[in-house]
Structures are given as structure tokens and as C-alpha cells.
Design an enzyme around this catalytic site. Structure first.
Site, PDB file in Angstrom:
ATOM      1  N   HIS A  69       0.821  -1.210   0.000  1.00 54.43           N
ATOM      2  CA  HIS A  69       0.000   0.000   0.000  1.00 54.43           C
ATOM      3  C   HIS A  69       0.861   1.269   0.000  1.00 54.43           C
ATOM      4  O   HIS A  69       0.523   2.261  -0.660  1.00 54.43           O
ATOM      5  CB  HIS A  69      -0.940  -0.050   1.215  1.00 54.43           C
ATOM      6  N   GLU A  72       1.924   1.856  -3.419  1.00 54.05           N
ATOM      7  CA  GLU A  72       0.797   2.424  -4.170  1.00 54.05           C
ATOM      8  C   GLU A  72       0.809   3.955  -4.044  1.00 54.05           C
ATOM      9  O   GLU A  72       0.654   4.674  -5.041  1.00 54.05           O
ATOM     10  CB  GLU A  72      -0.524   1.841  -3.650  1.00 54.05           C
ATOM     11  N   HIS A  73       0.997   4.455  -2.832  1.00 55.93           N
ATOM     12  CA  HIS A  73       1.097   5.916  -2.655  1.00 55.93           C
ATOM     13  C   HIS A  73       2.294   6.477  -3.421  1.00 55.93           C
ATOM     14  O   HIS A  73       2.207   7.532  -4.054  1.00 55.93           O
ATOM     15  CB  HIS A  73       1.260   6.248  -1.167  1.00 55.93           C
ATOM     16  N   GLU A 149      -3.479   7.939   7.429  1.00 56.61           N
ATOM     17  CA  GLU A 149      -4.548   7.109   6.866  1.00 56.61           C
ATOM     18  C   GLU A 149      -4.889   5.963   7.813  1.00 56.61           C
ATOM     19  O   GLU A 149      -6.051   5.641   8.047  1.00 56.61           O
ATOM     20  CB  GLU A 149      -4.119   6.564   5.493  1.00 56.61           C
TER      21      GLU A 149
END
Lengths: 455, 450
Positions: A69, A72-73, A149
Site C-alpha cells: 500500500h 501504491e502511494h 490514513e
């Protein structure tokens, strides 16, 4: 706005009530092993493009959970050609929308655009597949965003926190036990090298599928994909270890103390995922079982537990059978005011026993099948959801054009089969049961700031 | 076979292409075919809006009323929401289970809609028979003959109150509630839609029946249909959905005006969450507002344009302070909130707040740059086709056009209006409408907020 860490558990509901006419999905393989899937849909002059990488949190190892993840950022943070943040700006100026999401099984990058702009999206995707920079400075800032997040979506959300502990308990061996967003301690110690390693290992064309749905010609998309991605060399992928979950040996019960107002109960039973769309029957029966329990307001949990017995203020059930890994049947509920968690658990168990002992009625099955059939049509309304369904099937190793078949298989499930899978899988030895034990809000301490070595 | 843009008439589809490429080709906006929204009134005076779309064998139908939470009072807070909620839980001789089963038996979906202004129901069904007829028959009963069973009411009150109590422990809900109270003060927009535990507990069946009769009237009803039926069938459906409604409403059509803030307010609420939730804002923009396009387009640059906005750049990209940061105008019949929001670790809240205030002040003082405005227009105009590329999105627009009496050519003139906005107009509108020194600021989080 989001780079979304999405837990994939409920995907199957949208998937299996999914779309139709998928016989028309056209396939092309590039020389480097990248797969291209195109479904033409000429209802509006737009296109959805998705690049699916077969790398999600289940491919991570201990100590660097969350890296799928985080990468992904970082995919929005610059290449040799495109400055940090420019990817989003270029797509925006082309009238497009872009984002990405990470699941246990995959990482997916998507753009929605006017059809004339598809080549722009493909060029940018090819660029970041091959040329991602991953600067230390950008990483230091973005890892802070990811920690925010996690605080937003998990640490300050009682049910999400419970779910995290539930999964870590239900799975002892399989990496589905770790959260997609990663454990906070791993985020705190993550380095840009972890993200670089991840990109080097998994972001190869032979580990990617491009799915395009829209007002395009498949032949033209294949040619454009060839131009944009064709020159990227294939690389050997790391071996994937099975990490199979052993059979559970008895019920696992846990209470989790979280500052909150209401208790919450999650029950989950291990169950098989769909592997052979033609030969398997249990996954279809499990999907119908979940729908009989909670597929609509007329389903058993809402009808019996919420409305008639008034033991719960809300109750749901799900089965996530389209996966690279194993599946769970889950039942979850919030007790009604004045009802205890024990009463709630008993009421849910009564519902399950009802199906195990008496089975389901033809009327209920007919109702659920009507929803499957209507869902086939309704899902055609959105190109994005069609692309998502096609990509998810392919990512799970299933035929990308099998959505019609899946729907047909669902409508062929019998009451006997539903009862059989309930009897076989919804047993205590196979059960993990987690209870959110609400604590007074005052008792909660703010989370400590992350360790100093985060830059 | 030639690909057909069956969703929209070919002329419109061609025009969409032209409009989409406007910014690259510098083509003048054509005056091509209008988006064919058909509009008429039923025999009882309900307004009907219809777009035929024969591409998929399905139909979306909604019936909306000016019966949102803006119709509540301080003492009856929750009445509007509970009324809407109960309508599907018993109608005519149908029990709540009959309603649920008859909808599910034909694979249809029935969904409630509820906000500050609107309350209603939307049905999605196959357009084939017998599915369509059965699903619509249920919707007709739900809208025109809700029975508000007393025992169901007691259960639903308990569920609503439990939900409210849970909300009151969540930092985002606590912040939203305090924000609306401070921005709208004695205006009903200050009330939270679901009510308060004390007021919900007191509501009776008579209250619901009276509210229904007063607000769910034919003369205020808006029916929106998008899908695979003929004009004749659409007219028949609209008639069947509205002819049994209570007739003329005696309540005022307009809600009371929203008064501007006269002083800045800052409220800190302690909460043991890991993050502080920060909301900043004022009364903003009405649906029919003359400043609608300058403010809306300007906000794209400020905080509405996703990862490209100034707020995202300064708060998230440059400083890593928040996962989500945004600004928006929520337009209602009366000006709804202009709101900036973010969440950040408690000890960073002051820093983030200072950054947001600087960005806002600078934007209101100077407006966007020409380059930023150009980028906003490229996105909005170039992406216009994405706003109406599903029946669902199209219907959402038609519902709004109908409910707020927007021009029938709203979608056709949309891109031209966006294109006409200038930097000066945005700066002037923001200066006139947004006062950075008169903001409501709400922070919910740990003591570290200080």
C-alpha cells in the site's frame, strides 16, 4: 480523497451479482507477458483503464507489512519523466479522474477519461511501471500520510480495530492475517528501500494485467498497449510460498477492549474459495447461503433478528470466495439496546442452526436468484465496476470472462446444497468469534507519536 | 456495425465529444441538441422529469419531496428523518416484510434519500414485466399510503437513538455536529438530520402522520425517471405514483433565510482519538445562487480538485499532515455549508490549522492564477462526459434539476458556464462571499490540540 486501502472481503457480493455479456471480453498477450483485457462498451464516449498488479498485502513478509500500500502511494511521486504529483495533474488536465487501491491480493491503478485520452493514461502507467524514482525525500513525507490514513481508517474506528484483531486471530499462518494498511510499527520502521524492493520484485509486465472497458476498439487498445508497454522487459518473479492455513482445531473466542459506545460481534468460519469455475459447487452454495442470511431486507437476519426478535440493531453476512487466498463466511451484528452480546450470539446461532437443520426454502432461493439475475443487468450501468469485476476474476486466477457462468452457476444452486455447506463449514471447530468490549471514552489514551527516526 | 452511443442521442454524443475537446481545439461551443429531459406535470400537479434510455433493460424511478431535516424544529428534531425511514416499513395492507419481499422477489432495489432539503425514495428495477410492474406497485404504496405502524415506530426509534449515541462518541461525527450548529445557529440546517436522542424519544405516530400529510404533497412532489420505458409508460407511472398523494401543501415552500456569521467562532472539544478532526467554514452557496459557477469552479482550485488542489498540495503533498484534506460548497435551497476539513495527529493540529488558514486567506485575497483556472476548466469540461456516463449519475442530475427548478438545459449549458468563468469573477465572488476572519473552526481531538 484517497489512495484506498481496501479490504477485499465484500468484493464477492458485487462480483457475483455481477455483470453480463462478458463473453465479449477480448484478450491479448504482449511479448513480455503482460495481459491485456478489453471490453468494448459504447454507451458513452468514455473509457476506464485499470492496471492490476498481482501483488497485495498477502505477498508481504513480517516486518514490512503495509509496503504494498505504501508503494501504491509512492507510484504518484515521480519518475524520470514526470515530477512528483504531476501524474495526477496531467490526468486532471486531460479531464480525467485517477486513483488506486490496494487489497490483500492486488494493487490496482485506475483512470477514467474521455475515450480520446486513453493513450495518455497508458503512457503514464507504462512510465511508472518502468521508471519509478522513489526518492527518500518523497518517501519521508508520504509515509506520514499513510500513518494518518491508518489512524483515520483503523486506529480511531472501533469496528475496524476489532476486525483487524479478528483477522489476525482467524488466520494463524496465512498472510491474510495482516492488515492491508500494515501494522503501525512496520510503517514506523519502513524505509524507502522497502518500497524500492517491492517495486523491483513485483512491478514487472509479466505480473500485470491491463483492463480497459469503454468506447474503444479492442484492436486499437491492443496496438496502443503494445506501443506503451511492449518495450518493458519481463523479469523473473520471486517464488510465491503457499503459506496454507492449517485446519482450525477448535473455536477461537476473543474480546477486544476498545473505547466505544456499543458492543459488536463478528463470527467467521473458514471456507473454500472458488478455484474451478466449472467443477466447484461449494463456493456457489456458500454465496447463496450468505445471500439467504443477509442479501436484502427480506433476508433472514434482517427479518428475524433485527425486525422480529429485535435482538440486533443491525446484522450482516458475507462470503468472499473470489480470492487468491482462502475465504471466510462472516456474520456480524450490533446488539439492540438492552440486549447482551450473549443474547445476540444465541440469536445468530439460532439462525444458523435453522439452516443447518431445516435448510432454506425454495421461496428464499428464488428471491436470491432474482437478485442475481437483475444484478447482471444493473452492473452494466457502470464501466468502472465492469472493469473491476473482470480484473478481480483474473487476479484470482479465474477465467476473466466467466461472470455469466458464475451467475448461471448461482442460479443452479439447490436448497440441498445450501444446507450441505452450512452443515459442513458453519461448525464451531472452524469458528473465530470476536467481541468488541466497549470501554468508557475517558479511559482511552492518545496514540503515542511515531518513533523519532521517521524522517 | 457502427458503434452506437445508445445512452444518448447521437447528436448529443457528438456534441459531448466536441465539448470535451474544446480546450485543445479552441472550438466554439455549438448550439446542438439539448439533453432531452422531458418535463410535464401529473394530474395532481406533481412535476415529472424523464430521460428515455433504452440501452439497458432497466429503469430508475425516484419520488422526492421537500421534507428533509430542514423541515424539523429544535423540538421535533428527527421527525423528518423518522417519517421517511418508516414509509417503507408498512404501507396500506403491506407489512414491512411484504414490502421487502416484493421488492427483492423481482431483484429490485429500493433506497431512501434524505438530506437537509429532500426526502424520498428511489427504485431501480428491471424494465421487463412482471418485474417492473411489481416493483413500481410497491413504490406507489410506500410513497402514497405509508401506515406508520406503532410497534415498528418504537423499534426504529430505539435503533435511531442507538445510532445517535454511537455517533456522539466518534470524533468525525462530533465535529460535524458542532460545526453545523455553529455555522447555522437557529436555522434548521443546524439540526442533525437523524435528530437528538431526547427529541426522537418523544416522537409519536401522530407526529409522523401529520408530518407526512403536510410535506408529502402532490404539488411539491418531483418524479424523475431514467430508463427503458416509453413516454406514455413514464406518464402512466408518474400518475400512479402521485395521484393518491395528499394534495396541496400549506407549509411555506421556502425555508427561512440563513444569516451570515458576524463573529469568528472557535470550538475545541476534547476527545481521546489519535487524530484531531478539524472543520472550518461558513454558510456558503444556494442551488440557485448567481455566484454558483465562480464559487464552484474556484473551489476546484482551492480544495475540490483532488490531488491537484492547493489545500492538498500544501497540507498533504508538501507536509504529509493529513490523508484527507478538502474544501467544498454543499448547495441547498438556502446556502448550505462551505466547509474545509482534515484530520491529523493531535499534536500537529495547530500546525495544520495554520497552513489551512494561510491557504484560504491567500486564495480569497488573490484568487486562482490563470494557469490554475485553465487547469480547472480542462478537468471539468474535459471530464464532463464522465459526469453523465451512467443511468445512475444521469438520474442524480435530473432529480436535482427537478427538485431545485433548475433550467432543463442545465446540463447542456454546464460546460459553457464553466468556460465563461474568469479569474476576476472568482476572486470577486470569494471576496464577497467568504470571510477568512469570520470562520467557524471546530477541532475535536486530544488535548494535544493545544
Amino acid at each position: 480523497m484517497s489512495r484506498i486501502a481496501r479490504v477485499s472481503v465484500t468484493l464477492i457480493v458485487s462480483l457475483w451479482y455481477g455483470t453480463s455479456l462478458h463473453a465479449q471480453v477480448q484478450e491479448h498477450a504482449l511479448g513480455n507477458g503482460m495481459k491485456i483485457l478489453v471490453k468494448e462498451d459504447h454507451r458513452a464516449p468514455v473509457v476506464t483503464s485499470m492496471v492490476w498488479y498481482r501483488a497485495g498485502s498477502m505477498d508481504e513478509v513480517n516486518g514490512s507489512t503495509g509496503v504494498a500500500h505504501v508503494l501504491e502511494h509512492m507510484m504518484f511521486k515521480g519518475t524520470k519523466e514526470v515530477a512528483p504529483g504531476e501524474f495526477s495533474r496531467i490526468i486532471a488536465r486531460a479531464g480525467g479522474r485517477e486513483n488506486a487501491f490496494t487489497t490483500k491480493d492486488s494493487t490496482v491503478y485506475h483512470e477514467q477519461l474521455h475515450k480520446s485520452q486513453l493513450s495518455l493514461a497508458l503512457r503514464l502507467e507504462a512510465d511508472r511501471m518502468a521508471n519509478l524514482l522513489l526518492s527518500e525525500e518523497q518517501f519521508a513525507r508520504e509515509i506520514k500520510v499513510v500513518m494518518e490514513e491508518r489512524r483515520l481508517r483503523t486506529d480511531d474506528q472501533p469496528k475496524a480495530l476489532l476486525y483487524e484483531v479478528f483477522m489476525a486471530t482467524a488466520y494463524q499462518v496465512h498472510p491474510y492475517r495482516t492488515p492491508v494498511v500494515g501494522w503501525m510499527t512496520d510503517l514506523e520502521s519502513m524505509r524507502v528501500e522497502d518500497a524500492r524492493d517491492w517495486h523491483r520484485r513485483w512491478y514487472a509486465p509479466n505480473n500485470a494485467t491491463l483492463v480497459v472497458v469503454g468506447d474503444v476498439s479492442a484492436a486499437e487498445v491492443f496496438a496502443e498497449a503494445e506501443r506503451q508497454f511492449g518495450a518493458i522487459a519481463a523479469r523473473p518473479l520471486p517464488p510465491r510460498k503457499p503459506q496454507s492455513e492449517p485446519a482450525q482445531r477448535g473455536v477461537k473466542r476473543l474480546g477486544v477492549k476498545i473505547p466505544a459506545d456499543q458492543p459488536y460481534l463478528v463470527m467467521g468460519w473458514h471456507a473454500p474459495s472458488l478455484r474451478d469455475v466449472d467443477q466447484d459447487w461449494e463456493p456457489y452454495a456458500l454465496e447463496m447461503l450468505a445471500a439467504v442470511l443477509a442479501g436484502s431486507d427480506a433476508a433472514r437476519l434482517e427479518h428475524e433478528v433485527v425486525r422480529a426478535a429485535r435482538v440486533a440493531i443491525a446484522a450482516g453476512a458475507s462470503y468472499d470466495g473470489i480470492n487468491r487466498g482462502p475465504a471466510l463466511v462472516r456474520v456480524e451484528a450490533t446488539p439492540a439496546p438492552g440486549k447482551t452480546v450473549q443474547e445476540l450470539e444465541q440469536a445468530l446461532r439460532d439462525q444458523i442452526r435453522g439452516i443447518v437443520e431445516q435448510g432454506v426454502s425454495e421461496e428464499e432461493l428464488r428471491r436470491v436468484k432474482a437478485q442475481v439475475r437483475a444484478g447482471l443487468i444493473f452492473d452494466l450501468d457502470s464501466m468502472f465496476s465492469q472493469a473491476r469485476q473482470i480484473g478481480a476474476l483474473d487476479n484470482a486466477g479465474l477465467p476473466f470472462d466467466s461472470l455469466d457462468l458464475l451467475a448461471r452457476k448461482l442460479t443452479e444452486v439447490t436448497a440441498v446444497q445450501v444446507q450441505a455447506v452450512a452443515r459442513k463449514y458453519l461448525v464451531d471447530d472452524n469458528l473465530t468469534l470476536a467481541v468488541l468490549d466497549p470501554q468508557p471514552m475517558a479511559g482511552r489514551k492518545p496514540a503515542p507519536p511515531p518513533a523519532e527516526h521517521i524522517r | 456495425m457502427t458503434p452506437t452511443l445508445a445512452r444518448l442521442p447521437p447528436r448529443l454524443a457528438r456534441r459531448l465529444n466536441a465539448v470535451t475537446l474544446l480546450w485543445t481545439l479552441v472550438m466554439p461551443l455549438g448550439c446542438a441538441a439539448a439533453l432531452p429531459i422531458e418535463h410535464w406535470e401529473t394530474s395532481t400537479g406533481a412535476r415529472v422529469y424523464f430521460i428515455a434510455s433504452h440501452d439497458l433493460p432497466m429503469l430508475d424511478v425516484s419520488v422526492d419531496f421537500p421534507a428533509g431535516s430542514g423541515r424539523d424544529t429544535h423540538d421535533t428534531n428527527g421527525l423528518a428523518g423518522l417519517t421517511q425511514r418508516l414509509m417503507r416499513l408498512g404501507a396500506d395492507s403491506m407489512s414491512e416484510d411484504d414490502v421487502a419481499r416484493q421488492v427483492a422477489d423481482v431483484g429490485a432495489n429500493l433506497a431512501g434519500t434524505f438530506d437537509l432539503d429532500r426526502a424520498g425514495y428511489a427504485l431501480r428495477t428491471l424494465s421487463s414485466e412482471p418485474e417492473q410492474r411489481q416493483a413500481l406497485a410497491v413504490l406507489a404504496r410506500v410513497v402514497q399510503a405509508p401506515s406508520f405502524p406503532a410497534t415498528v415506530l418504537e423499534r426504529e426509534k430505539a435503533r435511531v437513538i442507538a445510532g445517535l449515541k454511537e455517533s456522539d462518541t466518534k470524533p468525525d461525527s462530533i465535529a460535524a455536529r458542532a460545526f453545523m450548529e455553529l455555522v447555522f445557529r437557529d436555522h434548521p440546517y443546524a439540526l442533525r438530520g437523524a435528530g437528538e436522542p431526547a427529541t426522537v424519544a418523544k416522537l409519536t405516530r401522530d407526529d409522523l402522520v401529520a408530518f407526512y400529510r403536510a410535506h408529502y404533497t402532490a404539488d411539491r412532489a418531483v418524479v424523475a425517471l431514467v430508463g427503458d420505458v416509453t413516454h406514455e409508460r413514464a406518464a402512466q407511472i408518474a400518475e400512479e405514483l402521485t395521484r393518491g398523494l395528499p394534495r396541496a401543501s400549506v407549509v411555506p415552500q421556502r425555508l427561512p433565510p440563513v444569516t451570515p456569521l458576524t463573529t469568528a467562532v472557535e470550538r475545541e472539544i476534547e476527545h481521546p482519538s489519535a487524530q484531531a478532526h478539524i472543520l472550518i467554514g461558513q454558510p456558503g452557496l444556494a442551488r440557485n445562487d448567481p455566484d454558483y459557477f465562480p464559487l464552484w469552479v474556484g473551489n476546484y482550485v482551492l480544495g475540490g480538485g483532488g490531488f491537484s488542489s492547493r489545500l492538498s498540495e500544501e497540507v498533504r503533498q508538501k507536509r504529509g499532515l493529513s490523508y484527507s484534506v478538502y474544501s467544498y460548497f454543499l448547495p441547498y435551497q438556502r446556502p448550505g455549508p462551505f466547509q474545509i476539513g482534515l484530520q491529523t495527529r493531535g499534536d500537529q493540529a495547530r500546525e495544520a490549522l495554520a497552513v489551512v488558514r494561510d491557504v484560504l486567506r491567500e486564495f480569497v485575497a488573490s484568487g486562482p492564477t490563470e494557469r490554475e483556472l485553465e487547469g480547472a476548466k480542462q478537468n471539468i469540461i474535459g471530464g464532463f462526459a464522465l459526469r453523465i456516463d451512467t443511468n445512475r449519475k444521469l438520474q442524480d442530475y435530473v432529480r436535482v434539476i427537478g427538485f431545485y427548478d433548475l433550467p432543463l438545459d442545465y446540463l447542456d449549458t454546464f460546460t459553457a458556464k464553466v468556460d465563461a468563468v474568469t479569474v476576476d469573477q472568482i476572486r470577486e465572488a470569494f471576496r464577497r462571499r467568504i470571510q477568512p476572519d469570520l470562520m467557524v473552526t471546530v477541532m475535536v481531538g486530544a488535548k494535544a490540540v493545544r
